[in-house]
Write an enzyme that holds these catalytic residues in place. Sequence first.
Site, PDB file in Angstrom:
ATOM      1  N   GLY A  11      -0.822  24.506 -12.097  1.00 20.86           N
ATOM      2  CA  GLY A  11       0.561  24.345 -11.658  1.00 20.86           C
ATOM      3  C   GLY A  11       1.211  25.632 -11.173  1.00 20.86           C
ATOM      4  O   GLY A  11       2.290  25.599 -10.599  1.00 20.86           O
ATOM      5  N   CYS A  57       1.641  -7.083   0.146  1.00 18.39           N
ATOM      6  CA  CYS A  57       1.127  -6.630   1.451  1.00 18.39           C
ATOM      7  C   CYS A  57       0.881  -7.843   2.345  1.00 18.39           C
ATOM      8  O   CYS A  57       0.244  -8.812   1.941  1.00 18.39           O
ATOM      9  CB  CYS A  57      -0.157  -5.827   1.249  1.00 18.39           C
ATOM     10  SG  CYS A  57      -0.983  -5.432   2.803  1.00 18.39           S
ATOM     11  N   CYS A  96      -3.219  -7.859   2.920  1.00 19.27           N
ATOM     12  CA  CYS A  96      -4.198  -8.107   1.863  1.00 19.27           C
ATOM     13  C   CYS A  96      -3.571  -8.784   0.650  1.00 19.27           C
ATOM     14  O   CYS A  96      -4.261  -9.135  -0.293  1.00 19.27           O
ATOM     15  CB  CYS A  96      -4.886  -6.813   1.451  1.00 19.27           C
ATOM     16  SG  CYS A  96      -3.849  -5.707   0.460  1.00 19.27           S
ATOM     17  N   CYS A 141       0.125  -2.335   3.151  1.00 15.59           N
ATOM     18  CA  CYS A 141      -0.364  -1.204   2.362  1.00 15.59           C
ATOM     19  C   CYS A 141      -0.312   0.066   3.202  1.00 15.59           C
ATOM     20  O   CYS A 141      -0.705   0.064   4.369  1.00 15.59           O
ATOM     21  CB  CYS A 141      -1.829  -1.415   1.955  1.00 15.59           C
ATOM     22  SG  CYS A 141      -2.059  -2.595   0.648  1.00 15.59           S
ATOM     23  N   CYS A 170      -6.604  -1.232   1.907  1.00 15.33           N
ATOM     24  CA  CYS A 170      -6.157  -2.520   2.414  1.00 15.33           C
ATOM     25  C   CYS A 170      -7.318  -3.219   3.141  1.00 15.33           C
ATOM     26  O   CYS A 170      -7.576  -4.407   2.915  1.00 15.33           O
ATOM     27  CB  CYS A 170      -4.987  -2.314   3.364  1.00 15.33           C
ATOM     28  SG  CYS A 170      -4.117  -3.829   3.795  1.00 15.33           S
TER      29      CYS A 170
END
Lengths: 232, 280, 252
Positions: free
Chosen positions: B29, B238, B241, B263, B269
């Site tokens: 980080g 979606c 899909c 998506c 997808c």
Amino acid sequence: MTISLATEGLSKVFRLFLQGDVRIPVLADVDFAVHPGECVALTGPSGAGKSTLMRCLYGNYGAGSGRILVRHRGALVDLAAADPMLVREIRRETLGYVSQFLRVIPRIGARDIVAEPLRARGVAPEAALARATELLTRLNLPPRLHGLPPATFSGGEQQRINLARGFAADYPVLLLDEPTASLDPVNRQVVVTLIAEAKARGAALIGIFHDTEIRDQVADRLFEVLPIQDAA
Amino acid sequence: MSGYNFAYLDESTKRMIRRAILKAVAIPGHQVPFGSREMPLPYGWGTGGIQVTAAVLGPTDVLKVIDQGSDDTTNAVSIRAFFRRTAGIATTESTDAATIIQTRHRIPERKLREDQILVYQVPIPEPLGRLEPRIAETRRMHGMADYGLMHVKLYEDIARHGHIATSYSYPVMVNGRYLMSPSPIPAFDNPKMDQMPALQLFGAGREKRIYAVPPYTSVKSLDFDDHPFRPIRAPHACELCGSRDTYLDEVLTDDVGGRIFVCSDTDFCAERQAMKEAAE
Amino acid sequence: MSTPLLTARDLTLRFGRIAALDGVGLEIHPGEVVAIVGESGSGKTTLLRVLSGLMRPDGGEVSYLGQDVLGMSEAARRRLMRTEWGFVHQNPRDGLRMAVSAGGNIGERLMATGARHYGNIREQAAHWLTRVEIDPARMDEVPAKFSGGMQQRLQIARTLVTLPKLVFMDEPTGGLDVSVQARLLDLIRALVADLGLAVLIVTHDIAAARLLAHRMLVMRHGVVVESGLTDRVLDDPQHPYTQLLVSSVLAA
């Protein structure tokens, strides 16, 4: 006999640097003592140093030389040599002072001003305010004024608030500087009674009383403060 | 392509970048400065991510590049082509087949594995920058983990909007120590960073910073006890899909207000669509 | 006798040929309000900055409850500054975040020390706004919309929210109208008494010092020329400079 407050060889000289370092001696070798249950009145001509002595006794003026002994928490403490923390403690618990004029704090009501010394000792707000109300009532301050800030009050009303503040806290030693100057006869008698009650509970009082009639009623002894010749 | 070193950057530059990456991995980080090079594309097009990818790329690696989840936008196509030409490596659009995935603003929906590296393109690495413009001061704040200010930002969000309105670049605490910007991924993707088996590397070219999250590292989104972090997605399925648990893009279909949700991860997808077809 | 919270000894600091601090020492005890008075350039603000660790002196020691303030890591000093210490600046802009709401300003110290419950933070913010006499309904407004006096009161609320033990104040009534000053002084007086705070306040306003401070230090040319009980220093000043300072005040 037990001493509540005493001075030993107390002297005070003011040095005024702005006036070319003029030295003005005001007190020289003041020796006196006050005992529990006694009221001593300071006498002497105007300008003799009564108020200066009073202010020295409260620690408001520094002592030039000598000692100021106060019985604090059972032992005699030299106020003249005490550090500021100790002076504050002595003022909180032992030594009260009723001046001629009320120092007004903006926005603080009369009752809170009177209760403040008790609050500073840790007394609960309700108890402190009740005691404040009791004294203001005895000194005949109208209840409608109790909650108001005293900035706009008359001289007599302000003085009564000062007195209530001084007597509310039951100090073992109480200094009174012209406590009745602006009071009417009725309230003067209330002050006489308050002083008598304080003496009865064993307090030692030192006062400057302009009014000889009052003085004769309350004082057990007189102590004369004499002017000293300019030594400069 | 002749005249260029493998993966465009010369070896000493790559070594410099790898050193920065190693340090970044060692201090999860923490932003490590590096000598960002001029790349043959403008800042904002992924110069940081490309340099990181170039530094970790080997001849057997398979590279996938996505932009907002899509494999076929100009940016993704160009970067894939760049590495095909300069490194001669294989590229793919399949998350599963890739060993290195460079991304702009998304994390793939498919769970990543230990043998994969995810490289983020980062425009603004400093999460405190908008609140505290003095760089020396933000560094001091990181040094002393003095992060109250970041919560002030979230507090202001709730006070103003009734909820935490930050929906991307949602700040995270890494390994319980450093506050980090996850780059402008949607807050929806934040939970995927936590304990991810793959190594996550972040490159900011213009700002000349690299930072990292090693595999299986704690990554927590900042929040309040009574306003917990919530990954938000559009409440739709979606259109292609039928997925109800992936991040969706809104697509306008005409100029009279018609729109569909699909998506954002095109590879995921497509895979689901193929499965659906096979099942039918 | 209580142990002092903060003790300073023999502080010296020179800016070129000018001695900003020349052998300054002081102690502050819990619950004590100490005023540092003196004219501009007397070194009083420098002293405040040195005591609070914002500036390093050339020599001397500062200790807070036995910890060496000057030798302390910056992290430790910052931790103190956001928990047990507070600093109230003369200009509220230096102590507030002007683009953050009043509630966020008050909440920052709480959040910096781990508060993570939004509702509780709001409650605390409302409580403190009330204490400094700002309508809690204005909690979500930014300080830029407030008057100077309100901004200063907000800065005080923001500082006191973590109930610090020791608060440094640098001319807190400096840039305000006289009527606003009185209200602020009274507010500070009441809060300090209620919370039992120790306060070190730098001011050139003698009346403010008399109202607030138990004890007073008079500074001139980097030297403490006189110190003691506030009423004694003001009513019976012993040093030529203090006499000049006191005699220059207009009686109201």
